[in-house]
Design a protein around this motif. Sequence first.
Motif, short mmCIF file in Angstrom:
data_model
loop_
_atom_site.label_atom_id
_atom_site.label_comp_id
_atom_site.label_asym_id
_atom_site.label_seq_id
_atom_site.Cartn_x
_atom_site.Cartn_y
_atom_site.Cartn_z
N SER A 130 0.85 -1.18 0.00
CA SER A 130 -0.09 -0.08 0.06
C SER A 130 0.76 1.13 0.04
CB SER A 130 -0.96 -0.02 1.10
OG SER A 130 -0.21 0.11 2.40
N SER A 131 1.98 1.15 0.37
CA SER A 131 3.04 2.46 0.58
C SER A 131 3.41 2.90 -0.77
CB SER A 131 4.20 2.12 1.47
OG SER A 131 4.98 0.85 0.93
N LEU A 132 3.23 2.12 -1.85
CA LEU A 132 3.94 2.36 -3.10
C LEU A 132 3.07 3.14 -3.80
CD1 LEU A 132 4.98 -1.07 -4.47
CD2 LEU A 132 6.48 0.66 -3.49
N SER A 133 1.79 3.04 -3.55
CA SER A 133 0.70 4.04 -4.24
C SER A 133 1.05 5.68 -4.48
CB SER A 133 -0.76 3.85 -3.83
OG SER A 133 -0.86 4.25 -2.35
N ASN A 134 1.61 6.11 -3.55
CA ASN A 134 2.00 7.42 -3.23
C ASN A 134 3.40 7.86 -3.71
OD1 ASN A 134 -0.78 8.12 -2.14
ND2 ASN A 134 -0.10 7.49 -0.01
N LEU A 135 4.34 6.83 -4.12
CA LEU A 135 5.58 7.16 -4.41
C LEU A 135 5.64 7.56 -5.78
CD1 LEU A 135 7.62 4.04 -2.71
CD2 LEU A 135 7.40 6.51 -1.93
N PRO A 136 6.15 8.76 -6.08
CA PRO A 136 6.16 9.27 -7.52
C PRO A 136 6.92 8.35 -8.41
CG PRO A 136 6.80 10.99 -5.83
CD PRO A 136 6.91 9.75 -5.10
N LEU A 137 7.98 7.50 -7.97
CA LEU A 137 8.82 6.67 -8.71
C LEU A 137 8.06 5.59 -9.06
CD1 LEU A 137 11.45 5.99 -10.09
CD2 LEU A 137 12.03 4.71 -7.81
N TRP A 138 6.98 5.02 -8.09
CA TRP A 138 6.17 3.80 -8.40
C TRP A 138 5.21 4.50 -9.51
CZ3 TRP A 138 5.30 -0.76 -9.02
CH2 TRP A 138 4.02 -1.35 -8.85
N VAL A 139 4.56 5.63 -9.34
CA VAL A 139 3.46 5.94 -10.35
C VAL A 139 4.20 6.18 -11.70
CG1 VAL A 139 2.26 8.28 -10.76
CG2 VAL A 139 2.48 7.58 -8.33
N ALA A 140 5.17 6.70 -11.86
CA ALA A 140 6.02 6.92 -12.89
C ALA A 140 6.22 5.35 -13.68
CB ALA A 140 7.49 7.53 -12.87
N TYR A 141 6.72 4.56 -12.79
CA TYR A 141 6.86 3.23 -13.49
C TYR A 141 5.71 2.55 -14.02
CZ TYR A 141 7.56 -1.90 -13.51
OH TYR A 141 7.55 -3.02 -13.92
N PHE A 142 4.51 2.80 -13.26
CA PHE A 142 3.16 2.43 -13.56
C PHE A 142 2.70 2.97 -14.88
CE2 PHE A 142 -1.37 2.66 -13.75
CZ PHE A 142 -1.61 1.52 -13.57
#
Length: 305
Positions: A140-152
């Motif tokens: 759940s902690s990944l949803s707010n990470l800018p890096l994860w959003v960019a990867y998605f």
Amino acid sequence: MTIGILCRGKCGLSKCITRYLVSMAVADLLVIIFDVIFYEINDMYFSYSFLDYTAICSLNITMVFTAIDCSVWLTVAFTFDRFIAICCQKLREKYCTERTASRVITTIVALSFVENTPIYFENEHLEMIDNIAWFCSVKSSLSNLPLWVAYFFIDVTLTPFAPFILIVLLNAFTIKHIVQSNRVRKKLQINVREDYHDPELDNRRKSIILLLAISGCFILLWMATFVHSVCTQFVGIPFMFTDYNDPFAIMEHTGYMLQCLSSCTNTFIYVVAQVKFRKELMAIVIYPLVLTKSVTLRNRKSCVS
């Protein structure tokens, strides 16, 4: 069976085309194994098996996305190869070779694996039983990470946005070139007798049938996933929505079903489009009967003697 028939090299296809078709068949088979069997069927009928250990579950999900990406981008590579072969005569001899096909396939497989490696580390366990981590879920902690959003965003762009658009454009250019070439060729044959049979036109017709069948099937079966991905990016529709009264949830799960189905259709396309493939398939099907008959006759002769 498809892989075996194509590897025999008796379907009248060039080694370049055979390499692409075999690699596509292998990728489709891996999608069926990792996605349909190891993930869906295991989840529905064999819960709490060894496949549900968090480490194995995460690895399986990574392999699911890797296999899907390989299947999709190999279809794009095959479409591009046929575009070069039909529309770019000067580049054809250099690009449409077995060596180039092998390099392209290896590159696609390697990049697909590298691109999906972060998926393995995005999951966490759902249960702990006897100090063993079971099942996996996105942290759940990944949803707010800018890096994860960019990867998605990059991941969704690479599959299915870019392949979908590339296949549509390449097919459009290829069909346009073939139609124009056929018109010119027919005009040059005005003075040729009416019963003249042009083998070049037949080859072009077979090429366009195989190309349109494979890429056209891909477009149709990925359409729902493509539309849902567009809605997700621009309307804010969530992924894996479980309210089955919601039309977007129905679209998503229908698209997922059709996406899995797209990994099973190429074999039937080869059967319809390729006469020699049908002959090879029939030979394999009747081989046990022929073998049994020959053994029976041999035993009868030995008994008589």
